[in-house]
Motif scaffolding. Structure first.
Motif, PDB file in Angstrom:
ATOM      1  N   LYS A   1      46.025  42.041  39.300  1.00 24.91           N
ATOM      2  CA  LYS A   1      45.007  41.015  39.610  1.00 24.91           C
ATOM      3  C   LYS A   1      44.750  39.776  41.257  1.00 24.91           C
ATOM      4  CE  LYS A   1      44.491  40.014  34.577  1.00 24.91           C
ATOM      5  NZ  LYS A   1      42.833  40.726  34.668  1.00 24.91           N
ATOM      6  N   ALA A   2      45.384  39.965  41.818  1.00 28.00           N
ATOM      7  CA  ALA A   2      44.612  39.377  43.070  1.00 28.00           C
ATOM      8  C   ALA A   2      44.191  40.394  44.045  1.00 28.00           C
ATOM      9  CB  ALA A   2      45.269  38.403  44.084  1.00 28.00           C
ATOM     10  N   PHE A   3      45.014  41.373  44.328  1.00 25.73           N
ATOM     11  CA  PHE A   3      44.561  42.807  45.775  1.00 25.73           C
ATOM     12  C   PHE A   3      43.652  43.665  44.545  1.00 25.73           C
ATOM     13  CE2 PHE A   3      47.435  39.230  46.942  1.00 25.73           C
ATOM     14  CZ  PHE A   3      46.706  38.706  47.209  1.00 25.73           C
ATOM     15  N   LYS A   4      43.932  44.228  43.401  1.00 30.50           N
ATOM     16  CA  LYS A   4      42.758  44.434  43.581  1.00 30.50           C
ATOM     17  C   LYS A   4      41.953  44.857  42.667  1.00 30.50           C
ATOM     18  CE  LYS A   4      45.561  49.152  41.896  1.00 30.50           C
ATOM     19  NZ  LYS A   4      46.879  49.540  40.721  1.00 30.50           N
ATOM     20  N   TYR A   5      41.914  43.255  41.085  1.00 32.12           N
ATOM     21  CA  TYR A   5      40.617  42.815  40.808  1.00 32.12           C
ATOM     22  C   TYR A   5      40.379  42.163  41.452  1.00 32.12           C
ATOM     23  CZ  TYR A   5      43.124  46.026  37.063  1.00 32.12           C
ATOM     24  OH  TYR A   5      43.736  46.973  36.435  1.00 32.12           O
ATOM     25  N   TYR A   6      40.953  41.223  42.551  1.00 27.87           N
ATOM     26  CA  TYR A   6      39.899  40.796  43.319  1.00 27.87           C
ATOM     27  C   TYR A   6      39.629  39.054  42.802  1.00 27.87           C
ATOM     28  CZ  TYR A   6      39.897  43.381  47.387  1.00 27.87           C
ATOM     29  OH  TYR A   6      41.205  44.738  48.002  1.00 27.87           O
ATOM     30  N   GLN A   7      40.596  38.874  41.495  1.00 24.94           N
ATOM     31  CA  GLN A   7      40.642  37.712  40.403  1.00 24.94           C
ATOM     32  C   GLN A   7      41.248  36.512  41.201  1.00 24.94           C
ATOM     33  OE1 GLN A   7      40.649  38.281  36.134  1.00 24.94           O
ATOM     34  NE2 GLN A   7      39.945  40.371  36.756  1.00 24.94           N
ATOM     35  N   MET A   8      41.509  35.985  42.570  1.00 23.88           N
ATOM     36  CA  MET A   8      41.958  35.034  43.171  1.00 23.88           C
ATOM     37  C   MET A   8      41.954  33.837  42.336  1.00 23.88           C
ATOM     38  SD  MET A   8      42.958  36.540  45.813  1.00 23.88           S
ATOM     39  CE  MET A   8      42.557  37.775  46.976  1.00 23.88           C
ATOM     40  N   GLY A   9      41.324  33.947  41.802  1.00 21.14           N
ATOM     41  CA  GLY A   9      41.726  32.310  40.196  1.00 21.14           C
ATOM     42  C   GLY A   9      42.477  32.164  39.402  1.00 21.14           C
ATOM     43  N   TYR A  10      42.766  33.462  38.939  1.00 20.66           N
ATOM     44  CA  TYR A  10      43.176  33.758  37.504  1.00 20.66           C
ATOM     45  C   TYR A  10      44.982  34.424  38.294  1.00 20.66           C
ATOM     46  CZ  TYR A  10      44.109  35.595  33.224  1.00 20.66           C
ATOM     47  OH  TYR A  10      45.055  35.787  31.868  1.00 20.66           O
ATOM     48  N   ALA A  11      44.712  34.677  39.392  1.00 17.28           N
ATOM     49  CA  ALA A  11      46.513  35.556  39.639  1.00 17.28           C
ATOM     50  C   ALA A  11      46.795  33.801  40.375  1.00 17.28           C
ATOM     51  CB  ALA A  11      45.959  35.867  41.092  1.00 17.28           C
ATOM     52  N   SER A  12      45.879  32.693  40.776  1.00 16.27           N
ATOM     53  CA  SER A  12      46.782  31.955  41.361  1.00 16.27           C
ATOM     54  C   SER A  12      47.475  30.837  40.275  1.00 16.27           C
ATOM     55  CB  SER A  12      45.474  30.866  42.120  1.00 16.27           C
ATOM     56  OG  SER A  12      46.017  31.095  43.104  1.00 16.27           O
ATOM     57  N   ALA A  13      46.500  31.305  39.020  1.00 15.17           N
ATOM     58  CA  ALA A  13      47.735  30.034  37.789  1.00 15.17           C
ATOM     59  C   ALA A  13      48.399  30.881  37.289  1.00 15.17           C
ATOM     60  CB  ALA A  13      45.811  30.656  36.466  1.00 15.17           C
TER      61      ALA A  13
END
Lengths: 303, 302
Positions: free
Chosen positions: A260-272
């Motif tokens: 989620k964080a480093f492939k799709y760049y969804q930093m917020g969702y990955a943090s959750a």
């Protein structure tokens, strides 16, 4: 405060200064930042956007992959930790006897756990799990007579893939063994002698002397190994080319966070996701402390 | 394990004789079980070694050919130099080894020096807030790195450290991790305090006590921390994966992963490469084990 005391305190603060920096910038700050980010939507490039509980709502009610990842991680942990623990205690007890060549045995059992979670080891196990010509299926068919074509397909099978990860983790039982061995050697021999005089057999001695004496070590190891197995990542990444397949059957929490964080760049969702993992680990640790009455500390009266 | 309860009515001679016989049986049993276990532990390594010397046609043979003939030594230089898709850029495993060594050695220096001095302060010096700070230190062990990973990544990226080795090295100099601090502190605590006092009476400063008196006594614990930190960095996958982008800067772990994704079926080459990567770790382990088995035994538990 005398001037000597003040001097001592000042040099102490100078000595721990780097650690304080780490606490602020590498741990405390980032933990809070991650908490804040988990309520946001952010792809690094466009401006950050506050979305409230949206990420958590999405995760719990609308994201089957999250539940799958949580299930896979829990499956791995609850199978690999208890069985691995029993195995390493058993090996430690066998090692704790005066046998010729014990140092050689100790090295052989301990070495794999030192090589540990490296990529090279994961590559080796990928080859061992190869369904058609791998070592494991060859050994299975050699011992049981089942033809190799009917053996489990391991990493290629949705059902067996997680079990393959569990089996691989047993190669590292030597790490726990070394610690239990030290714990066993800390149990006073006088206790065994007393038990023997009272007529206790080996089995009774194990339950009344060895296990209580070892319980603080078991407790410590239980907490550490559970925390670690919740964070399994690199082996899975290497063995499944970063995908967690087949059919998400080895998608573990950290791999999902990474995707989620480093492939799709969804930093917020990955943090959750990371915060939920954190909470799960905290809950597991808290429960263990809560039900830690079985742990026996020498020198402490039991009520 | 079947054990008979010694019968007190037996003659003393019979009792001791049967006890000795029992002990002998237990020893034989233990040796057999341990040997079977040891073979199981070693078999994967032998399998690795055997595969690495095979010709491509022999790799998938069933039953496996344990000792290939002839031994294909050329697998090793071949695996070492093709190393994925960057051969055209002149990048081989030599590049990766150099990068990994740089990171692992510098981190190792950082972790040992900084964890030992922080641990010394916690173990030996009195200062306001020592108790709560130490508990804070232990509490950070519970926080999974994945929680701090994303903000830390953003922080390092924003100060221009992305695609450099700084995010992989600098944190090692900041305390060296809670676990190592804890381990070193436990070791310092086991050294009698009279040592410090004698040195202080002779005019030693606090740093002098640390540097000249305690550190030389801490070799087992220091070796433990150094070996584990080296191994950890040598194996580390997640951090280089996140922070390194340029191919020529990548580490062995990344290089090998890339190799796997390209030559996934060439197991003879994969095993050769993996073995070469693991050999330095085995060497370190064999050299250091005398120290760090003692180090774990004396510090890891209390």
């Amino acid at each position: 405060m005398t001037s000597a005391e003040r001097k001592e305190a000042i040099s102490a603060y100078v000595f721990i200064a780097p650690f304080l920096l780490a606490i602020i910038f590498m741990t405390g700050g980032p933990v809070l930042a991650a908490f804040f980010l988990s309520f946001c939507k952010w792809d690094i490039l466009t401006p950050i956007q506050f979305v409230g509980l949206e990420n958590y709502k999405e995760m719990f009610f609308n994201d089957p992959r999250f539940w799958k990842a949580l299930y896979n991680t829990a499956y791995f942990t609850f199978l690999s930790v208890p069985v691995g623990m029993v195995l390493s205690i058993m090996v430690a007890m066998l090692m704790n006897q005066k046998i010729r060549g014990i140092a050689v045995y100790r090295t052989i059992y301990y070495l794999p756990s030192v090589l540990g979670a490296g990529v090279a080891v994961a590559v080796l196990w990928k080859w061992i799990f190869n369904a058609d010509s791998g070592l494991l299926n060859y050994m299975i068919s050699l011992c049981t007579g089942i033809p190799m074509s009917e053996c489990p397909k391991w990493l290629a099978s949705e059902f067996w893939s997680k079990n393959a990860l569990v089996i691989m983790s047993f190669w590292g039982v030597g790490g726990g063994m070394i610690i239990y061995l030290a714990g066993l050697q800390g149990i006073p021999t006088a206790l065994y002698e007393a038990a023997e005089i009272d007529g206790a057999n080996r089995w009774q001695q194990f339950w009344t002397v060895t296990l209580p004496g070892l319980s603080p070590v078991i407790f410590f190891q239980l907490i550490i190994t559970i925390v670690n197995s919740f964070q399994i990542f690199s082996q899975v990444y290497v063995m499944t080319d970063g995908l967690g397949g087949p059919a998400d059957s080895t998608l573990v929490m950290v791999l999902y966070i990474y995707q989620k964080a480093f492939k799709y760049y969804q930093m917020g969702y990955a943090s959750a996701l990371a915060w939920v993992l954190f909470m799960v680990i905290m809950l597991a640790t808290w429960l263990q402390f809560r039900y830690a009455k079985w742990v026996y500390y020498e020198g402490e009266l039991r009520k | 394990m079947s054990e008979t309860i010694p019968n007190p009515n037996e003659s003393p001679n019979g009792f001791w004789a049967s006890k000795r016989r029992n002990e002998k049986m237990t020893k034989i049993f233990t040796t057999i079980v341990l040997s079977i276990g040891a073979v199981t532990m070693i078999l994967p390594v032998i399998w690795m070694l055997s595969t690495s010397f095979k010709a491509p046609t022999e790799v998938f043979a069933v039953p496996p050919i344990w000792i290939p003939s002839p031994l294909h030594f050329e697998n090793y230089p071949k695996a070492w130099t093709i190393s994925g898709m960057y051969a055209s850029e002149g990048i081989t495993f030599t590049t990766y080894t150099f990068n990994t060594l740089l990171i692992a050695v510098l981190s190792c220096i950082g972790v040992t020096s900084s964890s030992s001095i922080v641990a010394f302060a916690f173990a030996r010096l009195r200062f306001p807030g020592r108790g709560p700070l130490f508990i804070l230190c232990l509490a950070t062990m519970m926080i999974p790195t994945q929680v701090t990973m994303i903000p830390t990544f953003i922080l390092f990226k924003s100060i221009g450290w992305y695609d450099t080795y700084l995010p992989l090295i600098v944190p090692a100099f900041l305390g060296g991790g809670a676990y190592n601090i804890f381990l070193m502190r436990q070791f310092f605590m086991s050294i009698p305090y009279e040592m410090d006092e004698a040195a202080k009476i002779d005019g030693c400063t606090n740093f002098g006590v640390f540097w000249r008196i305690l550190l030389p006594l801490c070799k087992p614990a220091l070796t433990t921390v150094a070996v584990f930190s080296f191994v950890w960095n040598w194996n580390d996958f997640l951090n280089p994966l996140i922070y390194l982008d340029t191919n020529s800067k990548k580490t062995l772990a990344l290089g090998l992963t890339n190799f796997v994704s390209l030559y996934g079926q060439d197991y003879h080459l994969l095993m050769a490469a993996s073995l070469l990567i693991v050999i330095p770790l085995v060497a370190m382990f064999l050299i250091g084990q005398r120290y760090f088995i003692q180090g774990i035994a004396t510090t890891g538990l209390k």
